[in-house]
Design an enzyme around this catalytic site. Structure first.
Site, PDB file in Angstrom:
ATOM      1  N   SER A 177       0.825  -1.202   0.000  1.00  0.00           N
ATOM      2  CA  SER A 177       0.000   0.000   0.000  1.00  0.00           C
ATOM      3  C   SER A 177       0.860   1.253   0.000  1.00  0.00           C
ATOM      4  O   SER A 177       1.516   1.552  -0.984  1.00  0.00           O
ATOM      5  CB  SER A 177      -0.956  -0.028   1.190  1.00  0.00           C
ATOM      6  OG  SER A 177      -2.032   0.829   0.956  1.00  0.00           O
ATOM      7  N   LYS A 229     -20.553  17.520  10.753  1.00  0.00           N
ATOM      8  CA  LYS A 229     -19.405  17.703  11.621  1.00  0.00           C
ATOM      9  C   LYS A 229     -19.100  16.476  12.478  1.00  0.00           C
ATOM     10  O   LYS A 229     -17.940  16.215  12.805  1.00  0.00           O
ATOM     11  CB  LYS A 229     -19.630  18.927  12.525  1.00  0.00           C
ATOM     12  CG  LYS A 229     -18.415  19.344  13.320  1.00  0.00           C
ATOM     13  CD  LYS A 229     -17.249  19.690  12.401  1.00  0.00           C
ATOM     14  CE  LYS A 229     -16.014  20.080  13.183  1.00  0.00           C
ATOM     15  NZ  LYS A 229     -14.859  20.318  12.291  1.00  0.00           N
TER      16      LYS A 229
END
Length: 359
Positions: A177, A229
């Protein structure tokens, strides 16, 4: 003798004189009268007349003054440290620098500093990035990738004034990765047949603990400005709309990953990048067949090949460039601060990770 060594010797001599004065003062105190209590200081045993508070006060003031001088001396020595004391170049005869990237990639600062150090070192003719990492956070990985591309792209063997250096990658046990992301920035990748690599993908983990909080009758009341949020909060389930937003963002980062790999390896890949970028893990041997790796071989094989490719003079040798380990008082404080930062980053990973780990 360097200015650093002269200053260090001066400070050592100064502190030594203070210490001798301190010990002499303590010895004189032994003849002031009768003594009823034994107080043990480090290295010295001193009898103090308990009735004479003035003597005790003077003694404590002298001791405090001595401690302050020791701290001052340590700080002054630290000030005289320059860049040559920060970096440690093992095997100064080597013309091929080795920079190691080990463990999860959570910060770019140290690796970028080592790359810049190797770039400025006139004795270094090439750089090998030795990678042993399962991946890490997206931002730092991309920062290191950009720095590798900048240095490697600036290399021009025909232009003696060019500041760039050719950068190669050598995979250790694992370069998955984010670890592969860094390798893809190099002009050539070496890996052992059994190296674990690939895992080209992006993952974010969120934990829904709402049922647990409900069982223990714990209720959170968020006060927020912004509809999304508290997205990913463990106190509630994610809505379909929020899940869609996060998936959209993940797809954007995934495209960035694939785009950066194709920027350097598009002509080498034997399959479409989208087919290879589904998070699969490959052995080094499989990766070579797919065009994700250029050569099979160890770090030392890579070094010998580079030495021959660049027609370097002299005997082949690798030059490891690392941050120098320090043991001073202020360095100990810095290490504690760094450890605290790492713990804080690990906590952040558990709550809001945007990772490209090879899992």
């Amino acid at each position: 003798m360097t200015p650093y060594s002269i200053s260090q010797l001066f400070i050592v001599k100064f502190v030594k004189n203070i210490r001798e004065t301190f010990v002499l003062s303590l010895r004189k105190l032994l003849f002031l009268g009768r003594y009823k209590e034994l107080i043990i200081f480090p290295r010295w045993r001193i009898l103090v007349q308990t009735k004479n508070r003035a003597v005790v006060g003077i003694l404590l003031m002298v001791f405090l003054f001595f401690v302050i001088l020791m701290v001052f001396a340590t700080f002054t020595v630290k000030v005289f440290n320059d860049e040559s004391k920060v970096f440690d170049s093992q095997n100064k005869r080597g013309q091929i620098a080795v920079i190691e990237v080990s463990g999860p990639i959570m910060q770019a600062k140290e690796t970028v500093e080592l790359l810049e150090k190797a770039e400025k070192d006139k004795s270094v003719k090439a750089i090998i990035l030795r990678i042993n990492s399962p991946g890490g956070a997206v931002g730092p990985t991309q920062e290191i990738y950009e720095e590798i591309r900048r240095i490697d792209s600036a290399y021009n063997p025909e232009d003696k004034t060019a500041s760039g250096k050719p950068i190669y990658a050598s995979f250790d046990a694992i370069a998955a990765s984010g670890g592969y992301y860094l390798g893809a920035a190099a002009r050539k990748i070496y890996a052992s047949p059994g190296t674990l690599t690939g895992s080209i993908g992006v993952i974010m983990n969120f934990t829904d603990l709402s049922k647990v909080f409900e069982y223990f009758k714990v209720k959170q009341t968020p006060v927020k400005a912004g509809k999304y949020k508290d997205i990913g909060s463990p106190h509630r389930s994610m809505t379909n709309e929020e899940s869609g937003l996060m998936n959209k963002m993940i797809q954007v980062v995934h495209k960035q990953f694939m785009r950066d790999i194709e920027a350097t390896r598009k002509e080498k890949l034997t399959k479409e990048i989208l087919e290879l970028a589904q998070g699969q893990i490959f052995s080094g041997e499989e990766a070579k067949e797919l065009g994700l790796v250029d050569e099979l071989g160890s770090l030392w094989k890579a070094g010998r090949d580079i030495h021959k490719e660049l027609n370097l003079e002299g005997e082949f040798a690798l030059k490891y460039i690392k941050k120098k380990k320090k043991s001073g008082f202020w360095d100990l404080v810095d290490n504690l601060d760094q450890a605290t930062t790492n713990i804080r980053l690990s906590t952040m990973v558990n709550y809001m990770p945007m990772l490209i780990f090879g899992k």
